[in-house]
Structures are given as structure tokens and as C-alpha cells.
Design an enzyme around this catalytic site. Structure first.
Site: not given
Ligand code: PLP
Lengths: 298, 458
Positions: A74, A85
């Protein structure tokens, strides 16, 4: 329920209620998952933001990840406000942005990976894709050899334009489901996505955790009730033992923060060695799971 | 607004509506997916969709739940101090020499701003949902203080996220929140202001959504927050729509409010949306000036994108990265704005004007010296926007300013801006007159300090 999914196919929406898994759309990543199935093991997916710690090093490290056992990488596109995140990945994204990495550099990074024979998807928050142009980004990613895009803050209800763009560019739109997702939303999401369904192993943000939560197997089982799309499990995985555990019930093991933390090591050679070592450990864990468990992942 | 229903009990003897009366559905509600025209929706991780649905469902029930409505009205009246009065700003009116200026006094609410209106409703909803913990973001600290207050009142565990820049410039409010028993978490990521505090609150929420409610502080974010917060703030305009005619015999010509995320403004505007003769004017924070790039004037200087759960105007670069905003006012220092304001701007029903730091600080001093009211710096932006409007409308006009909060929290910022602590001139007040106005306010004492940046430095 406010989800008025105009976009996803109606067949999948009814699948959740009927309780019959609906065939997922194989997509560009279909070939990879067929190969994995034939080999009787789960795939390893590694994440690193393009431009972290800088652009050339991220490209080098992504290739190392592939050479050392990742079946797919990714390539992270960075965003100023990465709400899903934790601190490690958020800091890496801010550094990548300060270094000037934007979607054009992300596309170049994808090209660097694919031209070396690797498989890549992009992981991006959605506002930068809107700013780039949804059609243009899908088209340019396909041209760079990318297989798809993971969009952590795009729910299928808002994805009408994006689904059309990815369909016409023939790349996979990859969506997330979470432990909090009810069956009908999993069905809706799986019905719209292609390639694989990204199952978040925990309720929370990215970041390595000591143990893989017990909710992951349950979530994967719930996904399997409504779709045959391959299921990738991520969030919190950091070592070979955890990868083995997840490989026993998922089709792909997704590792992010643990790679990012190693990429940040000051010494270049040490960072590269640490990344190679982690990828090898994770791949070995997955291979081990495949050999002790004759019941291969779906 | 129709005659106040008796949802919260007997109608008020003064004929004013209660908060419960402002929760009824309107033709301006968003569609099922949370869209106001092209704006709104839910642009955030799937993990939070179930929690948002839970809030939508709880709110849909609460809107018609007599027990909830009664409790909301009771707290609004006996705890927060509603209704808030309207003050006739006679000396300010005289000073400006134009329309009659009226002030809607949300600064008189308990905790010092309109934020309490929203928080009491959301905290009661949290109790209904059976969650023991609340989290919130705060910029100026007013929403954090209001949330900590409601949490103390209702026995909820409370954590407040606040950018490090804001914990520094609003230290008094940090202390207030801690006194009230809340945990205040300074946020160092990104620009370390309100937008980053919201990011951090979302991260907490994703991890703790089972036992935690996110009490969003403004009429922005993912559906249903823009609707829920707006409805809880609609009481501002609903009261004013009765109060202004009672005082003046007619509706105002303009309603002016400052716009951060947009909660006090949408609350003040809403009752007047269907009165086409009433201009709705939002004052955005222009910081050093929109053309300097150092501002927070989202509608004036931004473009459409997605941030914090909604499609709306946004300060962003050409790559879709969100820009840092700049304003002397912590509560307006946000690069986004609520979707309904973006929609009202889109369809031309409301106008949004940029007000610089210097203009706002001049207006703050002017209101202090003409009316004896020190407004929050946020609210001073609305005052500044109203001054030229009052001139333009002339003596027959009526302008209603929503005074969203009081300025105690901003004393230190004002002290620095006006050099009030200059030992050489200990009794130095700010100079209230503006350059184009030769007249002085009737009572002044040695007005020599000019607002920095307005070209009148001593
Ligand atoms: C007194 C005051 N007014 C206005 C605002 C801006 O918020 P909103 O635009 O949601 O009213 C704040 C925010 O902190 C505030 O404290």
C-alpha cells in the site's frame, strides 16, 4: 440507518438479509488472490507512505518490502488531517507532506514499484483525490500500474462518483469495514468494493498493538456470511506470531505502523535491514500458519 | 415561529419559546443522508457510522420525548439562565450614527457563551444513550468549559481535546475545565489548534465509541451533528424573533453573527430564513486579511472539499491539503465551516463578510466603552461586521447582533493587543473611534492607544 446507497449493487444489499454470501467482484487483485488460494496461504500486505522518510528512500523501501515477502504494498498518500491514524503514521505523513510529496509523487512511487514487478495499491484519505479529480486520479493510477485504492474515510454511501471513476479506469475501490459495522453495512460495502474488503481488526486508529483483538475473527466471520470477496485484516499487527494468527482466518494480513516505525530509523542501512527482517518474519509467520493449518483460507 | 407549544410545560407568560419549541422539524432540515443542497453528508471512517446512526436515532426519539424536552427546558431556564435578553445598544447606535443596534445577549448564559445551549442537549442525549463518558474538542475553550460543566452537572466522565496553541492563549479556560473535573488533553499535532483537536477527538471516539459520546461543539462535522447542534441553538433566533418585534414593532433588517464552525450564527439565523427581508450576515475571521493568506475566512477565501465528516467550504491548497487558519480568536480559528452555512452561501440566502483581527479588536474596545460590555473576541467580529451595515441601513434600520459570548477569557489577549499593562501609561484604554468617524464616544479618558495594525499607532 441513513445509508442511502445509490451506488452499491442491489444484489449485495439484499444478500445481508438473505444470509447468502454474494460473489465478490474479483477486480484487478483477483489474480493475486487466486494465486494465494492455490498456494494455500494468506497474502502479506505492507504499508508505507510515499515520501517517508523521503521520496527516493520510500521507493527503495517499498521494493525491499516486496523482495522480502510482501505480496502487495500500500503506497500511502499523505493528508494533513489523518483521523484514522495513530501517532506513528500521522507523523510520517506530516513529514512526507513537508518534503513535498503529493499525489503526483505517489503515482510516481506506484510506478517505481510496479515497473520493478511489484503490485501496488494506494491508501489515501479522500480530499486529496477530490482535489486531483476522481476520474483523473483513477485513470493516472491505472496508467502507473496500480491495482486499486484504499480510502479509509470514504463510506460507500458517498462513493457514487468514485465507483464510476474506478470502474471505468478498471482499478479496485477498496473499502473498510469495522467491528462496529452491522451486517447490512458490511453487505453494502462488500457489494460496492472490488479486490478485497479491508477489515479493521480493532476499533481504533493505526498503531502496533501487543495482541490481536478477539473481535477480528468474529468480524471476518461476519464478512464471510455476506460476501465471497477476499478479506484483508489490518490495524495493530506487528509481528510474525500475530500475522500467523490472522492468516488462519483472513485472506490477507495488513501491516502498517510496524513498517513505518522501522522506515524512520536514522541509519539508512539499518532501516532497510529492519524492514527486510520484518517482512521476512511476517511472511514466515503466514507460511507457518498455512502449513500447520490444512484448512486453507477461503 | 408558531405559538410556542407546551412541550416543556405551560407556555411562558412572556410568550417566548422554549428550547424544546426549537427542536421541531423544518423545511430546512437536511435530506436523509444529511445533505443541505450539495453540502454535508458523512465523509469519515465507516467505523463511526454506527455511532452516528445511534445519535440520529436517539435525537429523532428525543425530539418528541416529553421527558427529554421538559428536562432540556428546565435546565435551560433554571441552570443556564434562558431566555437571554435583548439589549438596546443606544450609545453604540448613537456612536455609529445609523441603524438601531440590538444585542442578543448569549454572553449572559451560564459559562459565558451560547455553547451551553448545545451542550445541555447533547449531554442529556448522552444520558439517554446510556453512555458514561463524553469527549469534546474546543478552540477558545468555551465549548470545553460548557461540556465540562454539563458533565459535572449530569455526572459524566469528561475529556477535552484542545490544541496546544489554544491551551496557551486561553489558559484561563483550561483552568476552568480542570476545576470542573474534566481532563484537558493538549494536542501538539499539525497546527495545534481547533482542527487538530477535532482530529484527536475523532481518534479517541473511534477507539472508545462503545462507552463514549462525542459532544461536537459546532454546527459542522458529519450528519447528524450539523442538524443536532443547529436545532439546539435555534432557540437564539426563535427568542429574538419574538423579542425584537416586542421591542421595536417589527423584524430586524439584518441579523449578524460570527462564524467559526457556525453554531451561534445558524442558531441566530434559522428563525429568519423564511423572512426574505431579513438579511443574514455571517462574520468570518479574516486574521491579517484574506489576501495575506493568514486568515480563517472559510467561505470568503476557501473552496469546496471534505474535512471532519462533511462536504463544505474549506481552506485547502490545490492538492487538497487543509491549510492552517489564522485568527486572533481561538474560537474562529478553524479552516472549515458547517455545511448549512455553505449551502446558505451557495444559494445566496446569507452573506459572509471577512473581519480582520484589527477590526474585531477595535469593535471589542468600542462595545466595551460605549455599552459596558466586553464581548468575546469571536463575538467582536460580529460587532465589527454590524458597524458598516448599520451605517448603510441608516437611522430607520434595525440590526440585531448575536453577542455569542463574553470576553473575560480574552482579557490577556486584549491586554497584549492594547498594551494595557504598559507601566508607562497605566490607565490607558483603547481608542474606540474608527478612522472615518470624527466623533468621540461621549465619555472617554485619555484615549491614546491605537489598535495595532490599524495604522494609528502612537
Ligand atoms: C463566544 C464564541 N462565539 C463563537 C464561537 C464560534 O463557534 P460557532 O461558529 O460554532 O458559533 C465560539 C467558539 O469557541 C465562541 O466561544
Amino acid at each position: 440507518m441513513s445509508g442511502n446507497a445509490s451506488a452499491p449493487t442491489t444484489s449485495s444489499a439484499s444478500a445481508g438479509t438473505a444470509g447468502v454470501p454474494v460473489p465478490g467482484t474479483a477486480g484487478r487483485l483477483g489474480g493475486m488472490f487466486s494465486e494465494l488460494r492455490a498456494a494455500g496461504r494468506a497474502g502479506l500486505v505492507g504499508y508505507l507512505p510515499a515520501g517517508y522518510p523521503d521520496l527516493p528512500r520510500s521507493q527503495r523501501l517499498l521494493r525491499t518490502m516486496i523482495e522480502s515477502g510482501c505480496d502487495l504494498v500500500e503506497v500511502g498518500a499523505s493528508f494533513s488531517d489523518p483521523v484514522l491514524d495513530g501517532p506513528v503514521v500521522a507523523r510520517a505523513q506530516h513529514q512526507a507532506l513537508r518534503g513535498g510529496t503529493r499525489l503526483p509523487e505517489v503515482l510516481r512511487t506506484v510506478e517505481a514499484v510496479t515497473s520493478a514487478g511489484g503490485r501496488a495499491v494506494v491508501m489515501s484519505y479522500f480530499n486529496p483525490i477530490i482535489a486531483y479529480g476522481q476520474d483523473a486520479f483513477a485513470r493516472d493510477l491505472a496508467a502507473a500500474g496500480g491495482s486499486g485504492v484504499i480510502t479509509p474515510d470514504l463510506i460507500v454511501d458517498e462513493a457514487e462518483t468514485w465507483l464510476a471513476a474506478t470502474e471505468s479506469a478498471d482499478i479496485d475501490p477498496i473499502f473498510l469495514v469495522a467491528p462496529s459495522s452491522p451486517a447490512e453495512r458490511i453487505a453494502l460495502t462488500a457489494g460496492a468494493g472490488r479486490g478485497f474488503l479491508y477489515a479493521a481488526a480493532v476499533m481504533g486508529v493505526t498503531g502496533a498493538r501487543d495482541s490481536v483483538s478477539s473481535v477480528a475473527p468474529e468480524l471476518v466471520a461476519r464478512c464471510r456470511q455476506v460476501t465471497t470477496l477476499p478479506i484483508g485484516v489490518g490495524l495493530g499487527v506487528r509481528n510474525g506470531a500475530q500475522a500467523a494468527e490472522i492468516a488462519a482466518f483472513a485472506d490477507a494480513v495488513i501491516v502498517g505502523s510496524a513498517f513505518v516505525a522501522r522506515a524512520g530509523l536514522e541509519d539508512r542501512a539499518a532501516a532497510e535491514a529492519a524492514i527486510a527482517e520484518l517482512a521476512t518474519e511476517l511472511a514466515d509467520g503466514i507460511a507457518g500458519a498455512a502449513s500447520d493449518d490444512q484448512e486453507t483460507p477461503a | 415561529m408558531s405559538a410556542p407549544a407546551a412541550a416543556g410545560g405551560r407556555p411562558r407568560p412572556d410568550g417566548l419559546p422554549r428550547p424544546s419549541d426549537a427542536l421541531t422539524g423544518t423545511p430546512h432540515d437536511p435530506d436523509r443522508r444529511g445533505y443541505y443542497g450539495q453540502m454535508g453528508g458523512r465523509w469519515l471512517p465507516e467505523a463511526l457510522v454506527a455511532a452516528l446512526d445511534e445519535i440520529s436515532d436517539a435525537y429523532a426519539k428525543a425530539r418528541t420525548d416529553p421527558e427529554f424536552l421538559r428536562e432540556l427546558d428546565r435546565l435551560a431556564e433554571t441552570y443556564a439562565g434562558r431566555p437571554s435578553p435583548i439589549s438596546d445598544a443606544a450609545r453604540l447606535t448613537e456612536h455609529v450614527g445609523g441603524a438601531r443596534i440590538l444585542l442578543k445577549r448569549e454572553d449572559l448564559n451560564h459559562t459565558g457563551s451560547h455553547k451551553i445551549n448545545n451542550v445541555l442537549g447533547q449531554a442529556l442525549l448522552t444520558k439517554k444513550m446510556g453512555k458514561p463518558r463524553v469527549i469534546a474538542e474546543t478552540g477558545a475553550g468555551q465549548h470545553g468549559v460548557a461540556t465540562a460543566t454539563a458533565a459535572a452537572l449530569l455526572g459524566l466522565d469528561c475529556t477535552i481535546y484542545m490544541g496546544r496553541v489554544d491551551t496557551d492563549r486561553q489558559a484561563l479556560n483550561v483552568a476552568r475545565m480542570r476545576l470542573l473535573g474534566a481532563t484537558v488533553v493538549p494536542v501538539d499535532t499539525g497546527s495545534a489548534t481547533l482542527k487538530d483537536a477535532i482530529n484527536e477527538a475523532f481518534r479517541d471516539w473511534v477507539a472508545n465509541v462503545e462507552n463514549t459520546a462525542y459532544i461536537f461543539g459546532t454546527a459542522a462535522g458529519p450528519h447528524p451533528f450539523p442538524l443536532l447542534v443547529r436545532d439546539l441553538q435555534r432557540i437564539i433566533g426563535a427568542e429574538a424573533r419574538v423579542q425584537v418585534p416586542a421591542l421595536t414593532g417589527r423584524l430586524p433588517d439584518a441579523v449578524v453573527a460570527c462564524v467559526g464552525g457556525g453554531s451561534n450564527a445558524i442558531g441566530a439565523f434559522h428563525a429568519f430564513i423564511d423572512d426574505p427581508a431579513v438579511r443574514l450576515v455571517g462574520a468570518e475571521a479574516a486574521g491579517d486579511g484574506v489576501d495575506t493568506g493568514r486568515h480563517a475566512a472559510t467561505i470568503t477565501g476557501g473552496s469546496v472539499g471534505v474535512l471532519h465528516g462533511a462536504r463544505s467550504f474549506l481552506l485547502q491548497d490545490k492538492d487538497g491539503q487543509v491549510l492552517e487558519s489564522h485568527s486572533i480568536s481561538a474560537g474562529l480559528d478553524y479552516p472549515g465551516v458547517g455545511p448549512e452555512h455553505s449551502h446558505l452561501a451557495d444559494i445566496g440566502r446569507a452573506e459572509y463578510v471577512p473581519i480582520t483581527d484589527a477590526e474585531a479588536m477595535d469593535a471589542l474596545a468600542l462595545l466595551a466603552r460605549t455599552e459596558g460590555i466586553i464581548p468575546a473576541i469571536e463575538s467582536a467580529h460580529a460587532v465589527a461586521a454590524a458597524l458598516p451595515l448599520a451605517k448603510e441601513l441608516g437611522p430607520d434600520g434595525i440590526v440585531l447582533i448575536n453577542l455569542s459570548g463574553r470576553g473575560d477569557k480574552d482579557t490577556e489577549t486584549a491586554m497584549k493587543w492594547f498594551h494595557l499593562d504598559d507601566p508607562a501609561e497605566p490607565d490607558q484604554p483603547a481608542k474606540p473611534e474608527r478612522p472615518e468617524s470624527p466623533e468621540r464616544p461621549p465619555e472617554t479618558s485619555a484615549p491614546t492607544a491605537a489598535a495595532a495594525g490599524n495604522g494609528e499607532n502612537r
